[in-house]
Design an enzyme around this catalytic site. Structure first.
Site: not given
Ligand code: NAD
Ligand code: TYD
Length: 348
Positions: A13, A131-132, A156, A160, A185, A195, A211
């Site tokens: 993100i 996050t939600d 996790y 958060k 998500n 993911k 899986p």
């Molecule tokens: P991501 O895992 O893709 O990226 C995380 C980034 O943080 C990476 O570039 C990593 O190198 C950096 N990072 C980790 N630990 C660090 C540290 N100690 N110091 C400096 N940098 C560090 O994560 P994302 O999916 O892009 O999520 C970004 C943010 O959005 C997170 O806070 C997450 O909780 C939140 N969020 C994610 C989702 C989602 O669906 N991915 C949804 C809602 C909120």
């Molecule tokens: P994920 O992308 O890990 O996001 P989150 O757990 O933060 O919602 O997973 C999305 C959904 O998919 C979650 O219900 C778990 C499921 N999942 C699988 O069934 N198999 C997999 O290998 C992964 C990574 C996730």
């Protein structure tokens, strides 16, 4: 020039947000602070790395002294904090690193902002991206509102939730101008293939088992990543300090239905027979503490700040699948080496 610190800008993100800000606001200097964990990848920002209003600083958010120096060197006026450990399955295996980065790292940034701004909070903002999942799990009915009580279940989401509480505490105790958003998500390009969506697109392409945890009936609410970045932009500029905004697109899918859409799309784009890859679906042991359903009500964000998602899911998933098929090199670079060890360990 306004100096904005974005943490975690090399992640999924974060890289979309950095690109948006750098291109849209030439008058802002965007300082991307990232320690480049397995999830951080500077290739995600190749197209903007030479822009004059962009700087990258390799720094661990937990390294308080170094963080303080970055605030001083770049005269940071605002923070948009995304750096985190972000994968639920990894948090189940290693909760310590989640507490360290997500809780202590956030605290270190808050403390650095408080020191650097030293009571002069005019035009300052600490924006925390959350996050939600902090709200826990819904049954078949209802939505998460900004007022829903926190009820995290995974290490996790617990980490958060804790970081959100620290952000609020700094607002209430020290008057730090803060804002928090809680998003559902995300999906789109540059997402690390641990993911669900990028992992499954890659496995379908390579004819590897898919899986599915439990029965595949868990529900997630999916938002296109650029719509999340647009929402952050809006909240950053117009959000009320001390407030929280939920971000989501009213787009719920059971995992199994979503997986079937991915299979259909990949098979079609690869010229395979329709549904050919459904044979790859493999039901595996459920994730421990697996939340049943997430669903965000983002009416407040729409009514108060005018944000709405721009993309329909069908369009977003088509764009996403195409991006992964066209950027095989990006995926192959990630899925070699260390990743193979991770995959074997996680899916043995
Ligand atoms: P991501 O895992 O893709 O990226 C995380 C980034 O943080 C990476 O570039 C990593 O190198 C950096 N990072 C980790 N630990 C660090 C540290 N100690 N110091 C400096 N940098 C560090 O994560 P994302 O999916 O892009 O999520 C970004 C943010 O959005 C997170 O806070 C997450 O909780 C939140 N969020 C994610 C989702 C989602 O669906 N991915 C949804 C809602 C909120
Ligand atoms: P994920 O992308 O890990 O996001 P989150 O757990 O933060 O919602 O997973 C999305 C959904 O998919 C979650 O219900 C778990 C499921 N999942 C699988 O069934 N198999 C997999 O290998 C992964 C990574 C996730």
């Amino acid at each position: 020039m306004k100096n904005i610190l974005v943490t975690g800008g090399a992640g999924f993100i974060g890289s979309h947000l950095v690109r948006l800000l750098v291109n849209k606001y030439p008058e802002y200097r965007i300082v991307n602070m990232d320690v480049l964990t397995y999830a951080g990848n500077l290739v995600n920002l190749k197209d903007i790395e030479d822009k004059e209003n962009y700087e990258f600083v390799k720094c661990d958010i937990c390294d308080f002294e170094k963080v303080q120096k970055v605030f001083e060197d770049y005269q940071i006026e605002s923070v948009i904090h995304l750096a985190a450990e972000s994968h639920v399955d990894r948090s189940i295996k290693d909760p310590f690193s989640f507490a360290q980065t997500n809780v202590m790292g956030t605290l270190s940034l808050l403390q650095a902002a408080k020191h650097a701004w030293d009571g002069n909070f005019e035009d300052k903002l600490f924006y925390h991206v959350s996050t939600d999942e902090v709200y826990g799990s819904l049954g078949k009915e209802g939505f998460f509102l900004e007022t829903t009580a926190y009820d995290p279940h995974s290490p996790y989401s617990a980490s958060k939730a804790s970081s959100d509480h620290f952000v609020r505490a700094f607002h209430d105790t020290y008057g730090l101008p803060t804002v928090i958003s809680n998003c559902s998500n995300n999906y789109g390009s540059f997402q690390f293939p641990e993911k669900l969506i990028p992992l499954f697109i890659n496995n379908i392409c390579n004819n590897k088992p898919l899986p599915v945890y439990g029965k595949g009936d868990n529900i997630r609410d999916w938002l296109y990543v650029d719509d999340h970045a647009r929402a952050i932009d809006v909240i950053f500029h117009k959000g009320k300090h001390g407030d929280t905004y939920n971000i989501g697109g009213f787009n719920e899918w059971t995992n199994i239905d979503l997986i079937k859409v991915m299979i259909k799309t990949v098979d079609r784009l690869l010229g395979r027979e329709e549904g050919e890859s459904e044979k790859l679906i493999t039901y595996v042991t459920d994730r421990a503490g697996h939340d049943l359903r997430y669903a965000i009500d983002s009416t407040k964000l729409k009514n108060e700040l005018g944000w709405e998602p721009s993309l329909q899911f069908e369009e977003g998933i088509e764009k996403t699948v195409k991006w992964y098929l066209e950027n095989k090199e990006w995926m192959d670079n990630i899925t070699s080496g260390e990743y193979e060890k991770y995959y074997k360990e996680m899916y043995k």
